[in-house]
Each structure stands twice: as structure tokens, then as C-alpha cells.
Design a protein around this motif. Structure first.
Motif, PDB file in Angstrom:
ATOM      1  N   PRO A 114       0.829  -1.207   0.000  1.00  0.00           N
ATOM      2  CA  PRO A 114       0.000   0.000   0.000  1.00  0.00           C
ATOM      3  C   PRO A 114       0.862   1.256   0.000  1.00  0.00           C
ATOM      4  O   PRO A 114       1.966   1.278   0.562  1.00  0.00           O
ATOM      5  CB  PRO A 114      -0.804  -0.131   1.293  1.00  0.00           C
ATOM      6  CG  PRO A 114      -0.778  -1.588   1.612  1.00  0.00           C
ATOM      7  CD  PRO A 114       0.538  -2.097   1.134  1.00  0.00           C
ATOM      8  N   LEU A 115       0.354   2.310  -0.604  1.00  0.00           N
ATOM      9  CA  LEU A 115       1.110   3.554  -0.688  1.00  0.00           C
ATOM     10  C   LEU A 115       1.387   4.150   0.688  1.00  0.00           C
ATOM     11  O   LEU A 115       2.438   4.757   0.906  1.00  0.00           O
ATOM     12  CB  LEU A 115       0.373   4.554  -1.578  1.00  0.00           C
ATOM     13  CG  LEU A 115       0.730   4.491  -3.069  1.00  0.00           C
ATOM     14  CD1 LEU A 115      -0.242   5.319  -3.895  1.00  0.00           C
ATOM     15  CD2 LEU A 115       2.161   4.980  -3.303  1.00  0.00           C
ATOM     16  N   ALA A 266       7.949  13.261   0.580  1.00  0.00           N
ATOM     17  CA  ALA A 266       6.795  14.168   0.496  1.00  0.00           C
ATOM     18  C   ALA A 266       5.908  13.803  -0.689  1.00  0.00           C
ATOM     19  O   ALA A 266       4.672  13.816  -0.588  1.00  0.00           O
ATOM     20  CB  ALA A 266       7.282  15.613   0.380  1.00  0.00           C
ATOM     21  N   LEU A 267       6.528  13.459  -1.814  1.00  0.00           N
ATOM     22  CA  LEU A 267       5.748  13.114  -3.003  1.00  0.00           C
ATOM     23  C   LEU A 267       4.980  11.812  -2.790  1.00  0.00           C
ATOM     24  O   LEU A 267       3.802  11.711  -3.178  1.00  0.00           O
ATOM     25  CB  LEU A 267       6.675  12.995  -4.214  1.00  0.00           C
ATOM     26  CG  LEU A 267       6.008  12.657  -5.551  1.00  0.00           C
ATOM     27  CD1 LEU A 267       4.925  13.675  -5.897  1.00  0.00           C
ATOM     28  CD2 LEU A 267       7.052  12.574  -6.673  1.00  0.00           C
ATOM     29  N   VAL A 268       5.605  10.811  -2.188  1.00  0.00           N
ATOM     30  CA  VAL A 268       4.896   9.546  -1.956  1.00  0.00           C
ATOM     31  C   VAL A 268       3.730   9.759  -1.001  1.00  0.00           C
ATOM     32  O   VAL A 268       2.651   9.182  -1.186  1.00  0.00           O
ATOM     33  CB  VAL A 268       5.859   8.475  -1.395  1.00  0.00           C
ATOM     34  CG1 VAL A 268       5.099   7.181  -1.122  1.00  0.00           C
ATOM     35  CG2 VAL A 268       6.976   8.206  -2.372  1.00  0.00           C
ATOM     36  N   ARG A 269       3.929  10.581   0.028  1.00  0.00           N
ATOM     37  CA  ARG A 269       2.821  10.872   0.942  1.00  0.00           C
ATOM     38  C   ARG A 269       1.682  11.546   0.202  1.00  0.00           C
ATOM     39  O   ARG A 269       0.499  11.253   0.442  1.00  0.00           O
ATOM     40  CB  ARG A 269       3.329  11.749   2.083  1.00  0.00           C
ATOM     41  CG  ARG A 269       2.258  12.144   3.087  1.00  0.00           C
ATOM     42  CD  ARG A 269       1.606  10.933   3.727  1.00  0.00           C
ATOM     43  NE  ARG A 269       2.550  10.150   4.533  1.00  0.00           N
ATOM     44  CZ  ARG A 269       2.240   8.989   5.097  1.00  0.00           C
ATOM     45  NH1 ARG A 269       1.036   8.442   4.882  1.00  0.00           N
ATOM     46  NH2 ARG A 269       3.134   8.339   5.824  1.00  0.00           N
ATOM     47  N   PRO A 279      -2.325  -0.256  -5.492  1.00  0.00           N
ATOM     48  CA  PRO A 279      -1.131  -1.102  -5.621  1.00  0.00           C
ATOM     49  C   PRO A 279      -1.457  -2.401  -6.340  1.00  0.00           C
ATOM     50  O   PRO A 279      -2.520  -2.983  -6.150  1.00  0.00           O
ATOM     51  CB  PRO A 279      -0.740  -1.364  -4.163  1.00  0.00           C
ATOM     52  CG  PRO A 279      -2.030  -1.275  -3.413  1.00  0.00           C
ATOM     53  CD  PRO A 279      -2.850  -0.237  -4.119  1.00  0.00           C
ATOM     54  N   VAL A 280      -0.508  -2.863  -7.183  1.00  0.00           N
ATOM     55  CA  VAL A 280      -0.737  -4.110  -7.924  1.00  0.00           C
ATOM     56  C   VAL A 280       0.391  -5.115  -7.744  1.00  0.00           C
ATOM     57  O   VAL A 280       0.227  -6.285  -8.091  1.00  0.00           O
ATOM     58  CB  VAL A 280      -0.956  -3.834  -9.427  1.00  0.00           C
ATOM     59  CG1 VAL A 280      -2.260  -3.092  -9.658  1.00  0.00           C
ATOM     60  CG2 VAL A 280       0.218  -3.069 -10.026  1.00  0.00           C
ATOM     61  N   GLN A 292       7.785  -1.143  -7.024  1.00  0.00           N
ATOM     62  CA  GLN A 292       6.387  -1.412  -6.727  1.00  0.00           C
ATOM     63  C   GLN A 292       5.519  -0.596  -7.680  1.00  0.00           C
ATOM     64  O   GLN A 292       5.779   0.590  -7.915  1.00  0.00           O
ATOM     65  CB  GLN A 292       6.055  -1.056  -5.274  1.00  0.00           C
ATOM     66  CG  GLN A 292       6.563  -2.060  -4.253  1.00  0.00           C
ATOM     67  CD  GLN A 292       5.777  -3.379  -4.306  1.00  0.00           C
ATOM     68  OE1 GLN A 292       4.590  -3.393  -4.607  1.00  0.00           O
ATOM     69  NE2 GLN A 292       6.470  -4.483  -4.020  1.00  0.00           N
ATOM     70  N   ALA A 293       4.490  -1.246  -8.235  1.00  0.00           N
ATOM     71  CA  ALA A 293       3.648  -0.613  -9.254  1.00  0.00           C
ATOM     72  C   ALA A 293       2.302  -0.215  -8.674  1.00  0.00           C
ATOM     73  O   ALA A 293       1.715  -0.941  -7.863  1.00  0.00           O
ATOM     74  CB  ALA A 293       3.450  -1.550 -10.436  1.00  0.00           C
ATOM     75  N   TYR A 294       1.818   0.943  -9.144  1.00  0.00           N
ATOM     76  CA  TYR A 294       0.521   1.477  -8.733  1.00  0.00           C
ATOM     77  C   TYR A 294      -0.180   1.969  -9.991  1.00  0.00           C
ATOM     78  O   TYR A 294       0.425   2.672 -10.811  1.00  0.00           O
ATOM     79  CB  TYR A 294       0.709   2.621  -7.724  1.00  0.00           C
ATOM     80  CG  TYR A 294       1.481   2.174  -6.508  1.00  0.00           C
ATOM     81  CD1 TYR A 294       0.832   1.707  -5.367  1.00  0.00           C
ATOM     82  CD2 TYR A 294       2.882   2.163  -6.516  1.00  0.00           C
ATOM     83  CE1 TYR A 294       1.547   1.259  -4.261  1.00  0.00           C
ATOM     84  CE2 TYR A 294       3.603   1.717  -5.425  1.00  0.00           C
ATOM     85  CZ  TYR A 294       2.930   1.264  -4.303  1.00  0.00           C
ATOM     86  OH  TYR A 294       3.635   0.815  -3.213  1.00  0.00           O
TER      87      TYR A 294
END
Length: 343
Positions: A114-115, A266-269, A279-280, A292-294
Motif C-alpha cells: 500500500p502507498l 513528500a511526493l509519496v505521501r 497497488p498491484v 512497486q507498481a501502482y
């Protein structure tokens, strides 16, 4: 392939062993037959192609040159015919660097992260307070060109932007495809597609100092709330960014800056708060890196974001067609656009 070669042989009005080969222009009958092989008369041709919906860099349109009365030397005719055959009819064993990349495949045995969880990892990686933020970028990209009268082609380039102390910067763009090192690469630098050597310099420019302090020229902040406002300014909108707009803004940011660990976090948040980005699992990107792919589905396309599984750094962004466009020979699953950012 044998059928296509035979077609070319029959279309050539003068065999290569003929004593007249290369001596002058074609005769009337030879020119008529060559015109029939090359394409229909102008009045019968479809109208020029259009851009397909999607990211602004998707669908680099290939304009169709006007065909005036063709009077070609036969040596040139043979070269052009064989080049066209290589571009349009050859299989992957002959011109693999021309072929469009296949969509990235998620590992079936991988566990999606998960992100929110990845954002926590990224914040941990940035906990020492160091950054590494610098202006400039190094990116490999593949973009598909489409028109109504030519098959889709994919143009692979590498772009390196470096900024100097006086705020001037240089930009180097070369034709290269890391999947096939040393192989010829398709380029359209002159407006028409053609094969060039791997590493061929498309452009090399130096730009004068830029005094702009507006996003994305100004340094990005390293907290999510301020970064959100920064990206809205970069996209020239006063309203909250939708998920597709956020992905576009991410591309713009990374085409200007190489982020440090704090900016990555900061960008991922910020991405973790986006709607519909799911998420896949794990993928290996086109530079051989694990990520990790989203994915996010938009009309006619699927966007896949690839993040470093430890630092959260953006490795790549892929747009894949989910709706066929028969008039452009675009099929479901075709990669329309891909960027891979390097450090």
C-alpha cells in the motif's frame, strides 16, 4: 517475409542487374507502377491523423509529406523500399529497437505494498535530514507517434539536462534504446521516421540563465502539504489536483528536478492521498530496476507508476492503451508513453 520481398521485386520496374540501373529518372510506365506501390493518389488518401487523448507527450503526430510527381533514381528507390520494409514489415529479429515496448508485467507471486506503507518507508529513509535535491534530470523515454495512414511507431530517446552555477543549463537529447544497446534506433528529427545509429545526437543546446522563481523552476518543498500547493502552481490551477493531474505534475516535476530523499518522501505521501491509485505488486522496469507498481485507469488508458520499494523514489511512469483505435492501428495493450528517470 518472402512474400513481401517478392512484392518489392515485382514493384521494381528495372532489375538490379539491368544495364540501365541508376542511370537516370524512371520512365512513364515505371513511375506509374512505383506510384501504385508507394500509395494511393492524393485525392484518395485519408485526412491527416490527430492526437489521441492522453498525456501531452503521447501521440507525437507524424505528418504525411505531400507526394509530388515521383522521379527517383533507381538506386534511391531500392534503398527507400528496403528501409520502408524494415520499418513496417520486419519482425523483432531484424529491427527490435524499432518495436514498441511491451507493457510492464506485474509479478504474479509478488505482494502489493500500500502507498501508505511505502510512504512510511520513504519517511524512514529521509529521517537523517539529508536530501540530495538537484536541478536537472536524466530520463529515458519512449513515445508513440500515430497517424491515420502509417502504423504506430515508438521513438526512444535519452535526455540529460544539467544546470550551471549561473542558472544557465544544457540539454542533450540522443536516440537510444537501452533494451537493444548498439542497435539502430528510430528517429523523426527531420519530420520523417528513419533509422539512426544508437547514440545519435538529436539535439544539443545551451540555454541562458533563467531567473524564474515560479514552480517548477523554484526548488520543490519537502513536506506534502506545501508540495501539493507547489504542484498546483506548476499546473497553473487553483483547484485541488485530480489523480491524472497529479501524475502529470509528477512527470513535469521529475523532468525538471532530481529529487532528494526528503522530497521523495513528500511526493509519496501526496500520492498516498490520491484517489484511485491502487497497488498491484512488483515489476521490473525497462532499466532492470525492481519497483512497486501502482495503477490508475483513465478513459482509454491505464497509467502505471513505478516506485522504489525502499525510498519511494519515482522510477517510471507508463501509459498503456485500454481502448483500441483501429484508424490508428492502436491496439489494446500498446504502450503509448513511458518515462524512466535516473539518478
Amino acid at each position: 517475409m518472402a512474400d513481401e520481398l517478392e512484392l518489392l521485386r515485382r514493384a521494381n520496374p528495372v532489375p538490379s542487374g539491368d544495364p540501365r540501373f541508376g542511370d537516370g529518372p524512371l520512365g512513364h510506365e515505371a513511375e506509374r507502377r512505383l506510384n501504385q506501390f508507394v500509395g494511393p493518389p492524393a485525392v484518395e488518401r485519408p485526412k491527416p491523423g490527430r492526437f489521441l487523448p492522453g498525456h501531452r507527450s503521447i501521440g507525437r503526430l507524424l505528418s504525411r509529406p505531400r507526394r509530388t510527381r515521383l522521379v527517383w533514381a533507381l538506386a534511391t528507390t531500392a534503398a527507400v523500399a528496403m528501409t520502408s520494409l524494415a520499418l513496417l514489415l520486419a519482425g523483432p529479429s531484424t529491427t527490435p529497437a524499432v518495436a514498441a515496448p511491451r507493457p510492464l508485467v506485474v509479478r504474479a507471486d509478488s505482494t502489493p505494498v500500500p502507498l501508505d506503507q511505502l510512504a512510511e518507508r520513504a519517511e524512514g529513509a529521509a529521517a537523517d535530514g539529508s536530501s540530495g535535491l538537484r536541478k536537472g534530470t536524466h530520463v529515458q523515454s519512449w513515445s508513440m507517434g500515430m497517424s491515420e495512414d502509417k502504423p504506430p511507431i515508438t521513438l526512444p530517446v535519452e535526455r540529460i539536462v544539467r544546470w550551471n552555477a549561473d542558472d544557465s543549463h544544457t540539454e542533450l537529447v540522443v536516440a537510444t534504446d537501452p533494451r537493444h544497446p548498439g542497435r539502430p534506433v528510430l528517429s523523426d528529427e527531420d519530420g520523417d521516421p528513419g533509422l539512426v545509429d544508437d547514440g545519435h545526437v538529436i539535439s544539443e543546446q545551451t540555454f541562458p540563465p533563467s531567473w524564474s522563481d515560479a514552480p517548477p523552476e523554484s526548488p520543490p518543498p519537502h513536506d506534502a502539504k506545501r508540495l501539493r500547493a507547489y504542484l498546483q502552481d506548476a499546473q497553473h490551477t487553483g483547484t485541488p489536483l485530480t489523480t491524472p493531474e497529479l501524475l502529470d505534475a509528477t512527470r513535469l516535476l521529475l523532468d525538471t528536478w532530481t529529487l532528494g530523499t526528503r522530497e521523495d518522501a513528500a511526493l509519496v505521501r501526496l500520492l498516498a492521498d490520491a484517489d484511485g491509485l491502487r497497488p498491484v505488486g512488483q515489476v521490473t522496469d525497462r532499466l532492470g530496476r525492481h519497483g512497486q507498481a501502482y495503477v490508475y485507469d483513465v478513459t482509454g488508458a491505464r497509467q502505471m507508476l513505478i516506485l522504489d520499494p525502499v525510498t519511494g523514489a519515482v522510477l517510471g511512469l507508463e501509459s498503456t492503451a485500454t481502448t483500441a483505435e483501429p484508424e490508428y492501428a492502436l491496439k489494446v495493450g500498446d504502450v503509448m508513453d513511458y518515462s524512466a528517470w535516473m539518478r
